[in-house]
Motif scaffolding. Sequence first.
Motif, PDB file in Angstrom:
ATOM      1  N   CYS A   1       0.869  -1.070  -0.052  1.00 35.96           N
ATOM      2  CA  CYS A   1      -0.026  -0.064   0.028  1.00 35.96           C
ATOM      3  C   CYS A   1       0.817   1.267  -0.025  1.00 35.96           C
ATOM      4  O   CYS A   1       1.055   1.974   1.207  1.00 35.96           O
ATOM      5  CB  CYS A   1      -0.859  -0.181   1.234  1.00 35.96           C
ATOM      6  SG  CYS A   1      -2.317   1.391   1.354  1.00 35.96           S
TER       7      CYS A   1
ATOM      8  N   SER B   1      -3.664   4.981  -5.245  1.00 31.17           N
ATOM      9  CA  SER B   1      -4.088   6.588  -5.744  1.00 31.17           C
ATOM     10  C   SER B   1      -3.089   7.332  -5.261  1.00 31.17           C
ATOM     11  O   SER B   1      -2.191   7.017  -4.484  1.00 31.17           O
ATOM     12  CB  SER B   1      -5.225   6.777  -5.000  1.00 31.17           C
ATOM     13  OG  SER B   1      -5.243   6.834  -3.688  1.00 31.17           O
TER      14      SER B   1
ATOM     15  N   THR C   1       0.053   4.178  -0.443  1.00 32.87           N
ATOM     16  CA  THR C   1      -0.295   5.501   0.178  1.00 32.87           C
ATOM     17  C   THR C   1      -0.398   5.405   1.510  1.00 32.87           C
ATOM     18  O   THR C   1       0.090   6.499   2.264  1.00 32.87           O
ATOM     19  CB  THR C   1      -1.859   5.398  -0.432  1.00 32.87           C
ATOM     20  OG1 THR C   1      -2.120   5.479  -1.604  1.00 32.87           O
ATOM     21  CG2 THR C   1      -2.686   6.769   0.386  1.00 32.87           C
ATOM     22  N   TRP C   2      -0.251   4.245   2.238  1.00 32.63           N
ATOM     23  CA  TRP C   2      -0.167   4.346   3.497  1.00 32.63           C
ATOM     24  C   TRP C   2       1.283   4.257   3.920  1.00 32.63           C
ATOM     25  O   TRP C   2       1.665   4.982   4.889  1.00 32.63           O
ATOM     26  CB  TRP C   2      -0.505   2.865   4.139  1.00 32.63           C
ATOM     27  CG  TRP C   2      -0.288   2.578   5.524  1.00 32.63           C
ATOM     28  CD1 TRP C   2      -1.217   2.876   6.675  1.00 32.63           C
ATOM     29  CD2 TRP C   2       0.719   1.866   6.190  1.00 32.63           C
ATOM     30  NE1 TRP C   2      -0.527   2.722   7.911  1.00 32.63           N
ATOM     31  CE2 TRP C   2       0.588   2.054   7.610  1.00 32.63           C
ATOM     32  CE3 TRP C   2       1.860   1.207   5.663  1.00 32.63           C
ATOM     33  CZ2 TRP C   2       1.516   1.356   8.301  1.00 32.63           C
ATOM     34  CZ3 TRP C   2       2.712   0.567   6.384  1.00 32.63           C
ATOM     35  CH2 TRP C   2       2.520   0.783   7.910  1.00 32.63           C
TER      36      TRP C   2
ATOM     37  N   PRO D   1      -1.358  10.359  -3.409  1.00 37.24           N
ATOM     38  CA  PRO D   1      -1.198  10.906  -2.188  1.00 37.24           C
ATOM     39  C   PRO D   1      -2.350  11.772  -1.860  1.00 37.24           C
ATOM     40  O   PRO D   1      -2.581  12.686  -2.800  1.00 37.24           O
ATOM     41  CB  PRO D   1       0.049  11.368  -1.640  1.00 37.24           C
ATOM     42  CG  PRO D   1       0.872  10.523  -2.781  1.00 37.24           C
ATOM     43  CD  PRO D   1       0.185  10.419  -3.931  1.00 37.24           C
ATOM     44  N   ARG D   2      -3.051  11.664  -0.939  1.00 36.21           N
ATOM     45  CA  ARG D   2      -4.417  12.631  -0.853  1.00 36.21           C
ATOM     46  C   ARG D   2      -4.432  13.912  -0.345  1.00 36.21           C
ATOM     47  O   ARG D   2      -3.926  14.765  -1.338  1.00 36.21           O
ATOM     48  CB  ARG D   2      -5.283  11.750   0.169  1.00 36.21           C
ATOM     49  CG  ARG D   2      -5.537  10.540  -0.352  1.00 36.21           C
ATOM     50  CD  ARG D   2      -6.499   9.818   0.955  1.00 36.21           C
ATOM     51  NE  ARG D   2      -5.552  10.045   2.254  1.00 36.21           N
ATOM     52  CZ  ARG D   2      -6.184   9.321   3.381  1.00 36.21           C
ATOM     53  NH1 ARG D   2      -7.417   9.398   3.533  1.00 36.21           N
ATOM     54  NH2 ARG D   2      -5.335   9.648   4.596  1.00 36.21           N
TER      55      ARG D   2
ATOM     56  N   CYS E   1      -4.852   2.185  -2.008  1.00 38.33           N
ATOM     57  CA  CYS E   1      -3.479   2.181  -1.808  1.00 38.33           C
ATOM     58  C   CYS E   1      -2.522   2.894  -3.107  1.00 38.33           C
ATOM     59  O   CYS E   1      -1.230   3.055  -2.938  1.00 38.33           O
ATOM     60  CB  CYS E   1      -3.065   0.701  -1.592  1.00 38.33           C
ATOM     61  SG  CYS E   1      -3.544   0.083   0.086  1.00 38.33           S
TER      62      CYS E   1
ATOM     63  N   LYS F   1       3.617   5.857   2.194  1.00 39.69           N
ATOM     64  CA  LYS F   1       3.867   7.547   2.238  1.00 39.69           C
ATOM     65  C   LYS F   1       3.262   8.347   3.405  1.00 39.69           C
ATOM     66  O   LYS F   1       3.944   9.378   3.750  1.00 39.69           O
ATOM     67  CB  LYS F   1       3.687   7.970   0.683  1.00 39.69           C
ATOM     68  CG  LYS F   1       4.085   9.330   0.370  1.00 39.69           C
ATOM     69  CD  LYS F   1       4.240   9.749  -0.935  1.00 39.69           C
ATOM     70  CE  LYS F   1       4.758  10.884  -1.244  1.00 39.69           C
ATOM     71  NZ  LYS F   1       5.071  11.502  -2.741  1.00 39.69           N
ATOM     72  N   GLU F   2       1.960   8.391   3.358  1.00 39.04           N
ATOM     73  CA  GLU F   2       1.338   9.226   4.168  1.00 39.04           C
ATOM     74  C   GLU F   2       1.277   8.819   5.757  1.00 39.04           C
ATOM     75  O   GLU F   2       1.022   9.806   6.576  1.00 39.04           O
ATOM     76  CB  GLU F   2      -0.178   9.158   3.633  1.00 39.04           C
ATOM     77  CG  GLU F   2      -0.568   9.670   2.432  1.00 39.04           C
ATOM     78  CD  GLU F   2      -1.961   9.901   1.999  1.00 39.04           C
ATOM     79  OE1 GLU F   2      -2.605  10.048   3.059  1.00 39.04           O
ATOM     80  OE2 GLU F   2      -2.209   9.991   1.115  1.00 39.04           O
TER      81      GLU F   2
END
Length: 521
Positions: free
Chosen positions: A254, A498, A256-257, A500-501, A496, A259-260
């Motif tokens: 994941c 996408s 996204t997880w 970063p939000r 995961c 990195k964020e």
Amino acid sequence: MRWALLLLALASAASSQDTCISSDDDPYVLFGTKTAYNFVNRQLSNRRPEDVPGLRWDTSSAGNFTGCLILHAKTQQCKYCCFTAGLASKMVVTIRADLAQGCQPAAIWLLNRHGAHNPEADELSELERLNNYKDNVLNNYRTPGFRTNHNPQMCAADLALLSGWSFNILNRTFAGDLTSAGYMQTQDLGREWRRRYPSLFTTNNHDYLFKFANEKRFTDSFRAFTEGLFGAQAESIVMPRDNDEKLVRPYKFCPTWIKEVNDTSQNSQRNIFESKREFAEMVTNVSLRLGFNYDIDRDIIQRMYQMCRYNKAWDITKKSPWCGAFSREDLRRFEYAEDLETYTKYGYQSDLSPKLGCTQVKDFVNFFRNHVKEDAPVQPRVSVQFAETPLLLMLLTALGARHDNVPLTGDNYHTTAVQSRQWSNSIMDPFNANIAAVLYRCNPNGNFGFKDRYQILFLQNAQTMKIDNCRDGLCEWSHVISKFGDLADKCNLDFCNSAPRLNSFVSLSLTLVAFCFRYVM
């Protein structure tokens, strides 16, 4: 003779102390994620599964027992107590009539953390350096006049314990592997689950499905657990297994997880807590206790704490030499610091945790749906996974378990809410931690008031787990579907991959604004 004189000198130098683990009959043994499983259940106040009215561990014969009921405390009438074939026939008939109103186990879903292990490869050289610090500590206490009596000191017994300690660096190929204690504890758990549910943990390999990552720590856990289940027969029974990395380690797949949360959080709340004056005072006191007249590096103290809890997990019967460097309150502070870290990465601080933990919710919901749909025995009846800390904590978050009304922060350590917190790694996630869901097939509308034919009993470390709107960890199947069915059905890891939000969006927006402003000017 020379050794005896050295110990005598150390004893006279340590005549004043505020900590002496060697003589403490009740030492502090909660060390966060490095806590030994044996120390956990005595800390839990929840009920055991056999105490839940209407449930039995099993209906199969186990030893002399043919069932389990609860004995009424006042009347001593057998409504739901353990009985044997030797009881009077009238009593047995009465009990069996009550059993018809109870529930029988139909399937079990089990998530296990691995047992105690060797230090990781990147820890070995750092822990080996403690050999030098041990010599420095002993030299400090041997130096006449180096210490003043009002400083905190280690007692003679603790110094003697430390003097006999050494750490020999392991062959790096064994780094992270289960220790013998971790292996045997995993065997014990296999034996315990079979003792509790012999009708589920049979010798029929078609009753099982094991899932774990193809890594030595987990393959060893699988082997130890099955040896506990089947003893000498384990090697001759070929168990169905699935090396589904994305299921047991979704966070590693994941971005996204990673990195964020994992890479960018920097453990901000832990940093706040460790920046407090009292934490600095703790560093000073530990340094003084070890005989130094200056504050030693925090990383070194962290290393000592790591060795303290490793030693205690490797052999629960022995005193851990490096634990003598810390007071009880010191250990509690280290424990909370780690709680803050996992709360941020895997717990309620991040809204990504339940999104990753939903993979496990989906797994057990779909597993039980097959059994409920057929309303008859379905194979496999036992689903067992071996995993790591992140997955267990993410599952707890997805279940809404161990949720504190007051968030854990670096500023509220001394509050009543935090001192009695639910989110505690020592209790939730020791070595060999486990989360189980047991499907029971019941006779509804009987003496025990079950509405649904199927019930789910949630257990954490073999104790009933608190789930909202459930009774002693026992939930109506309809409630489980109402609470978790939607989460299971909509669970996917599409987020995961996408972009970063929020942070990236804000960054991009600011960049565009700056560009436009510059262009206009």
